[in-house]
Motif scaffolding. Structure first.
Motif, short mmCIF file in Angstrom:
data_model
loop_
_atom_site.label_atom_id
_atom_site.label_comp_id
_atom_site.label_asym_id
_atom_site.label_seq_id
_atom_site.Cartn_x
_atom_site.Cartn_y
_atom_site.Cartn_z
N GLU A 190 0.82 -1.21 0.00
CA GLU A 190 0.00 0.00 0.00
C GLU A 190 0.86 1.26 0.00
N LEU A 191 1.99 1.20 0.73
CA LEU A 191 2.90 2.34 0.80
C LEU A 191 3.90 2.36 -0.35
N GLY A 192 3.95 1.28 -1.12
CA GLY A 192 4.90 1.19 -2.24
C GLY A 192 6.34 1.03 -1.78
N ILE A 193 6.53 0.26 -0.69
CA ILE A 193 7.87 0.07 -0.13
C ILE A 193 8.19 -1.41 -0.03
N PRO A 194 9.47 -1.76 0.12
CA PRO A 194 9.84 -3.18 0.24
C PRO A 194 9.63 -3.71 1.66
N LEU A 195 9.49 -5.04 1.73
CA LEU A 195 9.43 -5.78 2.99
C LEU A 195 10.54 -6.82 2.99
N ILE A 196 11.31 -6.87 4.08
CA ILE A 196 12.29 -7.94 4.28
C ILE A 196 11.78 -8.80 5.43
N HIS A 197 11.71 -10.10 5.19
CA HIS A 197 11.14 -11.04 6.16
C HIS A 197 12.07 -12.25 6.28
N TYR A 198 12.20 -12.78 7.49
CA TYR A 198 13.09 -13.92 7.72
C TYR A 198 12.28 -15.20 7.90
N SER A 199 12.71 -16.24 7.21
CA SER A 199 12.07 -17.55 7.35
C SER A 199 13.12 -18.58 7.75
N THR A 200 12.85 -19.84 7.51
CA THR A 200 13.61 -20.90 8.17
C THR A 200 13.82 -22.14 7.31
N ASP A 201 14.88 -22.86 7.62
CA ASP A 201 15.13 -24.17 7.02
C ASP A 201 14.04 -25.18 7.37
N TYR A 202 13.28 -24.90 8.45
CA TYR A 202 12.26 -25.85 8.90
C TYR A 202 11.05 -25.91 7.97
N VAL A 203 11.04 -25.14 6.88
CA VAL A 203 9.97 -25.28 5.89
C VAL A 203 10.19 -26.54 5.05
N PHE A 204 11.38 -27.16 5.17
CA PHE A 204 11.69 -28.40 4.44
C PHE A 204 11.62 -29.60 5.39
N THR A 263 16.90 -18.76 6.75
CA THR A 263 18.17 -18.99 7.42
C THR A 263 18.08 -20.24 8.28
N SER A 264 19.14 -20.55 9.02
CA SER A 264 19.14 -21.79 9.79
C SER A 264 19.97 -21.68 11.05
N TRP A 265 19.55 -22.40 12.07
CA TRP A 265 20.34 -22.62 13.29
C TRP A 265 20.95 -21.31 13.83
N VAL A 266 20.10 -20.33 14.04
CA VAL A 266 20.57 -18.99 14.42
C VAL A 266 21.06 -18.98 15.88
N PRO A 281 8.84 -32.61 21.21
CA PRO A 281 7.47 -32.46 20.73
C PRO A 281 7.39 -32.16 19.23
N ALA A 282 8.32 -31.35 18.72
CA ALA A 282 8.33 -31.01 17.30
C ALA A 282 9.38 -31.84 16.56
N THR A 283 9.00 -32.34 15.39
CA THR A 283 9.94 -33.10 14.57
C THR A 283 10.86 -32.16 13.82
N ARG A 284 12.17 -32.42 13.90
CA ARG A 284 13.16 -31.59 13.20
C ARG A 284 13.59 -32.27 11.90
N PRO A 285 13.91 -31.50 10.86
CA PRO A 285 14.46 -32.09 9.63
C PRO A 285 15.89 -32.59 9.86
N LEU A 286 16.22 -33.73 9.30
CA LEU A 286 17.59 -34.26 9.44
C LEU A 286 18.57 -33.47 8.58
N ASN A 287 18.10 -32.96 7.45
CA ASN A 287 18.95 -32.16 6.56
C ASN A 287 18.42 -30.73 6.53
N SER A 288 19.17 -29.81 7.13
CA SER A 288 18.80 -28.39 7.14
C SER A 288 19.74 -27.55 6.29
N ARG A 289 20.51 -28.21 5.44
CA ARG A 289 21.47 -27.46 4.62
C ARG A 289 20.76 -26.64 3.55
#
Length: 291
Positions: free
Chosen positions: A90-104, A147-150, A252-260
């Protein structure tokens, strides 16, 4: 330039507040000023501040806790990013957002690229993936940086937990079959600063999803070994370490074995690369203040 940063005391946010000085006026909103579970409040703050750039550095990052509070995890990790994306567009500006290796799901035998299909195993991973999809659906100018393992020298993370336990316990059993790249929060902040500088200079690459983690790879056991070696070099007491498989450390949460994560796309498109995890860890530890 006015830069709005959501999150105040988190690992990445604290480093951003250090490394983005000089790039513009930083407006940092912590929990006291902004409830990320309240979309109306997000809209009000963004409209009041009217920034030139939004950086969403806040998240629900308690991976195991998210299993028992999925609604809150999705509110903070999925709905809030969507609202930020809508306000940025709406403002016509960029957004920077951080996500995770856990999406895999970690089943791939090589580092993940941005072209690989996500398949999160946990509530945390699913909520972060939903946030990615929500931002992409808005289709404004955005960078989603996985990103991963911060870790850092503040907050709650593997580095600080290991430093404490290694000096308190005689023996520690550490998972050795989950592979990834420990990434210093300062590395993320420095790379973010470079991305902003390129955008300001008119040399921005394509917007979208990119991987941003340290170079190289190790296991949690290997990470613990590196932390232990530093403690021993300082003459501090240090536990012995035993490698174990994930099945011997149920959570409780399952972790991915490969987070590369393969980060070559960010280097190719934006000219931004990250140091090897060992050299970043060495720099982090060299600057750590001990009581």
């Amino acid at each position: 330039m006015k830069i709005l940063i959501s999150g105040q005391h988190g690992q990445v946010s604290r480093e951003l507040q250090t490394h983005l000085k000089g790039l513009g006026e930083l407006v940092v909103l912590g929990r006291e000023q902004l409830d990320l579970a309240d979309p109306a409040q997000i809209r009000h703050q963004v409209q009041s501040i009217r920034p030139h750039l939004i950086i969403n550095a806040a998240a629900h990052t308690a991976v195991d806790q998210a299993e028992s509070e999925p609604d809150l995890a999705f509110a903070i990790n999925a709905t809030a990013p969507q609202v930020f994306a809508e306000q940025a567009q709406e403002l016509g500006i960029p957004l920077i957002h951080y996500s995770t290796d856990y999406v895999f799901d970690g089943s791939k035998n090589a580092p993940y690229t941005e072209a690989d299909a996500p398949n999160p195993l946990s509530v945390y991973g699913r909520s972060k993936r939903a946030g990615e999809q929500a931002i992409s659906a808005v289709a404004g100018q955005h960078l989603i940086l996985r990103t991963s393992w911060v870790y850092s020298t503040h907050g709650r993370n593997f580095l600080l937990t290991m430093q404490r336990l290694l000096q308190e316990k005689p023996h520690l059993r550490i998972v050795a079959d989950q592979i990834g790249a420990p990434t210093w929060a300062a590395t993320i902040a420095r790379s973010t600063a470079q991305l902003i500088e390129r955008w300001q200079a008119g040399r921005a690459g394509p917007w979208g999803v990119y991987h941003l983690s340290a170079g190289g790879e190790t296991s949690w056991f290997g990470f613990a070994q590196a932390i232990a070696a530093h403690l021993q070099a300082m003459g501090r007491p240090c536990a012995s370490l035993e490698p174990i498989p994930t099945r011997d450390y149920p959570t409780p949460a399952t972790r991915p074995l490969n987070s590369r994560l393969d980060c070559s796309h960010l280097q190719q498109q934006w000219g931004v690369s990250q140091p090897d995890w060992r050299s970043a860890l060495h720099e982090c530890l060299a600057g750590q203040h001990w009581a």
